[in-house]
Scaffold this motif. Structure first.
Motif, PDB file in Angstrom:
ATOM      1  N   PRO A   1     -14.304  34.946  14.465  1.00 58.53           N
ATOM      2  CA  PRO A   1     -13.887  33.725  15.155  1.00 58.53           C
ATOM      3  C   PRO A   1     -14.239  33.772  16.635  1.00 58.53           C
ATOM      4  O   PRO A   1     -14.338  34.851  17.242  1.00 58.53           O
ATOM      5  CB  PRO A   1     -12.371  33.735  14.975  1.00 58.53           C
TER       6      PRO A   1
ATOM      7  N   SER B   1     -14.122  30.967  20.435  1.00 58.24           N
ATOM      8  CA  SER B   1     -13.810  29.667  21.021  1.00 58.24           C
ATOM      9  C   SER B   1     -15.000  29.220  21.860  1.00 58.24           C
ATOM     10  O   SER B   1     -15.446  29.948  22.744  1.00 58.24           O
ATOM     11  CB  SER B   1     -12.550  29.757  21.892  1.00 58.24           C
TER      12      SER B   1
ATOM     13  N   GLN C   1     -14.478  28.587  26.140  1.00 55.86           N
ATOM     14  CA  GLN C   1     -13.045  28.817  26.266  1.00 55.86           C
ATOM     15  C   GLN C   1     -12.564  28.426  27.660  1.00 55.86           C
ATOM     16  O   GLN C   1     -13.161  28.781  28.668  1.00 55.86           O
ATOM     17  CB  GLN C   1     -12.716  30.284  26.002  1.00 55.86           C
TER      18      GLN C   1
ATOM     19  N   ASP D   1     -12.819  24.593  24.452  1.00 57.39           N
ATOM     20  CA  ASP D   1     -11.830  25.267  23.606  1.00 57.39           C
ATOM     21  C   ASP D   1     -11.939  24.867  22.134  1.00 57.39           C
ATOM     22  O   ASP D   1     -10.931  24.616  21.472  1.00 57.39           O
ATOM     23  CB  ASP D   1     -10.407  24.987  24.109  1.00 57.39           C
ATOM     24  N   GLU D   2     -13.155  24.831  21.617  1.00 63.45           N
ATOM     25  CA  GLU D   2     -13.360  24.456  20.218  1.00 63.45           C
ATOM     26  C   GLU D   2     -13.339  25.702  19.333  1.00 63.45           C
ATOM     27  O   GLU D   2     -14.159  26.598  19.491  1.00 63.45           O
ATOM     28  CB  GLU D   2     -14.691  23.733  20.059  1.00 63.45           C
ATOM     29  N   PRO D   3     -12.381  25.794  18.364  1.00 62.77           N
ATOM     30  CA  PRO D   3     -12.297  26.985  17.497  1.00 62.77           C
ATOM     31  C   PRO D   3     -13.418  26.987  16.458  1.00 62.77           C
ATOM     32  O   PRO D   3     -13.511  26.098  15.620  1.00 62.77           O
ATOM     33  CB  PRO D   3     -10.935  26.839  16.811  1.00 62.77           C
TER      34      PRO D   3
ATOM     35  N   SER E   1     -16.466  25.268  11.564  1.00 63.46           N
ATOM     36  CA  SER E   1     -15.170  25.051  12.200  1.00 63.46           C
ATOM     37  C   SER E   1     -14.207  26.105  11.696  1.00 63.46           C
ATOM     38  O   SER E   1     -14.223  26.488  10.521  1.00 63.46           O
ATOM     39  CB  SER E   1     -14.644  23.658  11.848  1.00 63.46           C
ATOM     40  N   ASN E   2     -13.346  26.578  12.580  1.00 65.82           N
ATOM     41  CA  ASN E   2     -12.333  27.566  12.213  1.00 65.82           C
ATOM     42  C   ASN E   2     -10.970  26.898  12.010  1.00 65.82           C
ATOM     43  O   ASN E   2      -9.928  27.507  12.241  1.00 65.82           O
ATOM     44  CB  ASN E   2     -12.239  28.655  13.289  1.00 65.82           C
TER      45      ASN E   2
ATOM     46  N   LEU F   1      -5.399  27.069  12.241  1.00 59.05           N
ATOM     47  CA  LEU F   1      -6.489  28.002  12.528  1.00 59.05           C
ATOM     48  C   LEU F   1      -6.616  28.972  11.361  1.00 59.05           C
ATOM     49  O   LEU F   1      -5.610  29.490  10.858  1.00 59.05           O
ATOM     50  CB  LEU F   1      -6.232  28.766  13.821  1.00 59.05           C
TER      51      LEU F   1
END
Length: 366
Positions: free
Chosen positions: A61, A63, A66, A70-72, A87-88, A96
């Motif tokens: 994983p 980000s 960050q 801040d997209e996981p 996408s996480n 998440l």
């Protein structure tokens, strides 16, 4: 202080008549926030190295940008060695998914037990037998493109232009350069925190006009009269020609610059990545907005021809950065003035800055 409107950002196409972005652009919280979605969420981003991809049957994983976007997201490699970026976030209720990197045959949501394979496809979901039209493609993890330039890895949340379009000027001009041979040298990487707007930092990078006034050391290396600019759809090039006796590329006859004493290819690609190619390798600079008047810049070093690499060249790059930061932070204070609004462009020396401002204005007006 009065905030600005997007309509105020129009930049005249004709540089001989154009005015720069208004000073309020570099102070506006509303515009800073709008840049997040209109520019950075629609751009290509360097997310690391191909060599950092997880091994077969593993996930990692991360980000994206960050502290700003801040997209996981999630990098995976299946048992067959196929890597992907997803996408996480679980497609059920937004939990998440993967919290720590490591081996995993499947991805299982710890909230309600939804399972995915390492290609993002939903495999099963408890207590959904009665749901109609389920599962559908929307229940799979959204997949992002995964591209590379040599060992550099890139992705995008959804750009209007392809990776190939984005880096076309680099691919075409430097087709003779073996990007896959560039080796990351993390010991020479540095991160700088600057008290200035992200775009103001790039305004400075995109012109060599200031070199004779701000960078005495660099001015001894480069021939200012031979400094050239080229603008492309989503990028620009500053061609630094070396003074006699200074280091330069040994260019192949296939290069359009054959016969020139090229000391550096300074490529900027919209909105925030700079590829500074030197005879010894690459200094990659990535600009990361932190706040309206705060920016972080990451410098990563990649060595191509070790016999040409002198560690003191990193010291020279650092000195140039310090000189640039002093000027940029001074300008950030200056654009707060009630008596300053806009400037004019040098039609000869600020074509890349003008190009950058037009790309910003176009993106924000959509």
């Amino acid at each position: 202080m009065i905030d600005m409107k997007v309509e105020d950002l129009k930049i005249e196409r004709d540089i001989t008549k154009a005015q720069t972005l208004p000073a309020s652009f570099y102070r506006s919280q509303a515009i800073f926030d709008r840049c997040k979605e209109a520019i950075f969420a629609k751009s290509w981003h360097c997310i690391g190295l191909v060599s950092d991809l997880p091994g077969p049957g593993a996930a990692q994983p991360f980000s994206l940008m960050q502290g700003y976007l801040d997209e996981p997201l999630l990098l995976t490699t299946d048992e067959d060695g196929n890597s992907g970026c997803y996408s996480n976030v679980c497609t059920h209720r937004g939990n998440l998914l993967v919290m720590e990197g490591g081996p995993c045959k499947q991805i299982r949501c710890r909230y309600h037990g939804r399972r995915f394979d390492l290609k993002g496809k939903m495999l099963s979901m408890p207590e959904f037998k009665e749901a109609q039209n389920f599962p559908s493609k929307a229940d799979d993890l959204p997949e992002l493109p995964l591209k590379n330039l040599g060992n550099l890895l890139f992705t995008s949340l959804g750009s209007d232009y392809s990776f190939e379009q984005w880096l076309k000027p680099v691919f075409e001009r430097l087709s003779w350069m073996p990007f896959e041979e560039f080796v990351h040298a993390p010991d020479f990487g540095q991160t700088y925190d600057i008290n200035a707007n992200w775009a103001l930092y790039l305004d400075n990078y995109l012109e060599g006009f200031h070199i004779p006034f701000v960078h005495p050391g660099l001015n001894e290396v480069l021939s200012f009269p031979d400094y050239k600019y080229e603008c492309y759809d989503y990028a620009s090039l500053q061609l630094g020609v070396a003074n006699e006796g200074e280091a330069c590329f040994d260019l192949p006859t296939s290069s359009p610059d054959y016969g020139k004493r090229v000391a550096a290819y300074y490529y900027w690609v919209f909105p925030n990545v700079m590829f500074n190619f030197y005879p010894w390798g690459l200094s990659l600079n990535i600009v990361e907005p932190v706040d309206v008047q705060k920016t972080r810049v990451r410098f990563e070093t990649f060595i191509w021809q070790e016999e040409l690499f002198d560690p003191s060249s990193i010291d020279s790059i650092h000195l140039t950065e310090m000189e640039d930061e002093a000027v940029v932070e001074s300008v950030q204070q200056g654009v707060k003035s009630r008596l300053y609004d806009r400037g004019r462009y040098s039609p000869k020396q600020e074509v890349a800055v003008h190009h950058f401002h037009r790309l910003i204005a176009d993106a924000l007006s959509k």
